[in-house]
Design a protein around this motif. Structure first.
Motif, PDB file in Angstrom:
ATOM      1  N   LEU A  51       7.084 -33.215  30.818  1.00 26.51           N
ATOM      2  CA  LEU A  51       6.633 -33.182  32.212  1.00 26.51           C
ATOM      3  C   LEU A  51       7.085 -31.884  32.874  1.00 26.51           C
ATOM      4  O   LEU A  51       6.297 -31.220  33.562  1.00 26.51           O
ATOM      5  CB  LEU A  51       7.182 -34.395  32.974  1.00 26.51           C
ATOM      6  N   ARG A  52       8.333 -31.494  32.653  1.00 27.04           N
ATOM      7  CA  ARG A  52       8.802 -30.215  33.213  1.00 27.04           C
ATOM      8  C   ARG A  52       8.004 -29.054  32.625  1.00 27.04           C
ATOM      9  O   ARG A  52       7.682 -28.087  33.317  1.00 27.04           O
ATOM     10  CB  ARG A  52      10.298 -30.040  32.934  1.00 27.04           C
ATOM     11  N   GLY A  53       7.679 -29.148  31.351  1.00 26.69           N
ATOM     12  CA  GLY A  53       6.879 -28.105  30.726  1.00 26.69           C
ATOM     13  C   GLY A  53       5.490 -27.992  31.312  1.00 26.69           C
ATOM     14  O   GLY A  53       4.941 -26.889  31.422  1.00 26.69           O
ATOM     15  N   ARG A  54       4.924 -29.130  31.716  1.00 25.31           N
ATOM     16  CA  ARG A  54       3.595 -29.077  32.355  1.00 25.31           C
ATOM     17  C   ARG A  54       3.642 -28.301  33.663  1.00 25.31           C
ATOM     18  O   ARG A  54       2.687 -27.604  34.011  1.00 25.31           O
ATOM     19  CB  ARG A  54       3.077 -30.491  32.590  1.00 25.31           C
ATOM     20  N   LEU A  55       4.748 -28.422  34.383  1.00 24.82           N
ATOM     21  CA  LEU A  55       4.888 -27.683  35.643  1.00 24.82           C
ATOM     22  C   LEU A  55       4.935 -26.179  35.403  1.00 24.82           C
ATOM     23  O   LEU A  55       4.575 -25.393  36.285  1.00 24.82           O
ATOM     24  CB  LEU A  55       6.146 -28.120  36.383  1.00 24.82           C
ATOM     25  N   LEU A  56       5.380 -25.788  34.228  1.00 24.23           N
ATOM     26  CA  LEU A  56       5.555 -24.363  33.904  1.00 24.23           C
ATOM     27  C   LEU A  56       4.676 -23.970  32.715  1.00 24.23           C
ATOM     28  O   LEU A  56       5.014 -23.061  31.957  1.00 24.23           O
ATOM     29  CB  LEU A  56       7.026 -24.092  33.579  1.00 24.23           C
ATOM     30  N   ALA A  57       3.533 -24.635  32.569  1.00 22.09           N
ATOM     31  CA  ALA A  57       2.699 -24.474  31.378  1.00 22.09           C
ATOM     32  C   ALA A  57       2.296 -23.032  31.143  1.00 22.09           C
ATOM     33  O   ALA A  57       2.323 -22.534  30.001  1.00 22.09           O
ATOM     34  CB  ALA A  57       1.466 -25.361  31.471  1.00 22.09           C
ATOM     35  N   ASP A  58       1.906 -22.316  32.179  1.00 26.16           N
ATOM     36  CA  ASP A  58       1.457 -20.940  32.009  1.00 26.16           C
ATOM     37  C   ASP A  58       2.566 -20.064  31.441  1.00 26.16           C
ATOM     38  O   ASP A  58       2.321 -19.215  30.561  1.00 26.16           O
ATOM     39  CB  ASP A  58       0.948 -20.367  33.333  1.00 26.16           C
ATOM     40  N   ALA A  59       3.784 -20.246  31.934  1.00 31.00           N
ATOM     41  CA  ALA A  59       4.909 -19.455  31.438  1.00 31.00           C
ATOM     42  C   ALA A  59       5.245 -19.814  29.989  1.00 31.00           C
ATOM     43  O   ALA A  59       5.561 -18.938  29.182  1.00 31.00           O
ATOM     44  CB  ALA A  59       6.135 -19.666  32.328  1.00 31.00           C
TER      45      ALA A  59
END
Length: 410
Positions: free
Chosen positions: A395-403
């Motif tokens: 879930l945290r990765g989805r918030l920062l998916a582009d990075a």
């Protein structure tokens, strides 16, 4: 105004593809995207290739008319049949988008669909979708679409709050999208999506929760929720630049995404792509999965993009120029690019990482693999799935998916 087309090499007048593009085609799914470039009004945030009657007046003449648009698009479907030759594939998905496809008569949309069916055939379980504005359909229109073969519909809801709809220049009234879901179900549609936008200037957390409540109360089996992107050249960008409305920051977008995940998950809709939630596997948008998985699709219509076997091309943007090319027996293609193996590898990482199944680790170069291990340590990738050979966003990765993606493709 619509954004500019990319640069590329010329498309042959007959639209012919290199022989390698069709090699192994039978092993890949084939979809069609049919673009309808007309809108009653232009939303302030939109930079899609769409045109209002005022924007077209005097620039395209009869060739740009909505009245004969279906005939013109059918000509491109017939061109596709010639270009793809004896390709044996039946079409797996058809998606009619825009613009506002439902500004055309329902019979026109059905005729466009039937051209694909007649030229290529449709798979027995083909997914047939159209987008629709809530204020451009009624029960009779929806019944005509369903009778004509459409089985999935996507309504542009965006928000349930009047002041948010005003900022977005949406013309429908609150409550109308929810009524459309009921009308679509009554017409026999198997699958119904509602599109939502979060992060509009002036929207609060409570506004966003109210929009999600309203959407879920309507009972769709699919919800798409997108962060508002303010594109240069749009009316909304100008208003923000003049200080008339505030810009929404990334932290607010992250908070709204977490609210969406919480509320949609609690209602039984589960994410399968970063911005999309479905009630069941059958409710996923199969057409969009063709894009995300690098399959083949033909995009018909002004400004539409296509991809077949590593060749990507795009059509001229203006409806008048598009119709003139087809009337002259030429491909409406404006340019194309031949993707290298490295291009396709990078695109697979970019797109598949956004899916719940993730991207195979064997797509990564050594630096990207090292970055994936750091992402696991940082809580951005699922450690169990990583051990099993896939990069899957938390879930945290989805918030920062582009990075995360940028690190993995380096």
């Amino acid at each position: 105004m619509p954004s500019a087309l990319p640069d590329g090499e010329p498309v042959p007048d007959d639209g012919a593809l290199p022989a390698h593009a069709l090699a192994g085609a039978a092993e890949r799914p084939l979809g069609f995207y049919l673009h309808v470039p007309y809108c009653a009004t232009r939303c302030g945030y939109c930079d899609f290739n769409t045109y209002t009657a005022t924007e077209l007046r005097g620039t395209g003449g009869v060739l740009a008319s909505r009245d004969n648009y279906a005939d013109t698009l059918v000509d491109e479907v017939r061109l596709a049949r010639k270009v793809l030759g004896d390709d044996p594939r039946e079409v797996r998905t058809v998606f009619v988008g825009g613009g506002t496809p439902t500004l055309l008569d329902a019979a026109d949309l059905v005729r466009m669909l039937h051209a694909v069916r007649d030229e290529f055939g449709l798979a027995a379980d083909a997914e047939i979708t159209t987008e629709a504005n809530p204020d451009s359909v009624d029960p009779a229109y929806l019944a005509a679409l369903r009778e004509g073969g459409f089985n999935r519909i996507s309504f542009g809801m965006q928000s349930a709050r009047p002041h948010v709809l005003r900022i977005l220049d949406r013309t429908h009234t609150p409550g109308r999208p929810e009524a459309c879901v009921a009308e679509a179900r009554a017409a026999g549609f198997d699958h119904v999506n509602l599109d939502l936008i979060y992060g509009t200037p002036g929207e609060s957390d409570d506004d966003w929760r109210a929009s999600l409540d309203a959407a879920l109360g309507a009972g769709p089996d699919h919800v798409s929720a997108y962060a508002l992107i303010v594109e240069d050249g749009t009316r909304l960008a100008s208003r923000i630049r003049r200080g008339e409305v505030p810009m929404t920051d990334d932290d607010v977008h992250a908070d709204r995404y977490l609210i969406a995940e919480e509320m949609l998950g609690a209602a039984g809709l589960h994410w399968y792509e970063v911005s999309n939630w479905a009630a069941t596997p059958d409710a996923r948008c199969l057409h969009n999965e063709l894009y995300w998985r690098g399959a083949d699709w033909w995009g018909a219509g002004p400004g539409a993009h296509s991809h077949v076997g590593g060749v990507r091309w795009w059509n001229v943007k203006h409806p008048g120029a598009y119709a003139a090319a087809l009337a002259a027996g030429r491909s409406p293609g404006a340019g194309r690019e031949l993707l290298t193996d490295e291009d396709r590898r990078v695109e697979r990482v970019l797109l598949e990482l956004r899916l719940v199944e993730g991207a195979p680790l064997d797509l990564l170069r050594p630096d990207g693999l090292a970055a994936s291990r750091r992402a696991v340590a940082d809580g951005l990738l699922d450690p169990v799935r990583h051990e099993q050979g896939s990069a899957v966003l938390t879930l945290r990765g989805r918030l920062l998916a582009d990075a995360v993606v940028r690190d993995l493709v380096d």
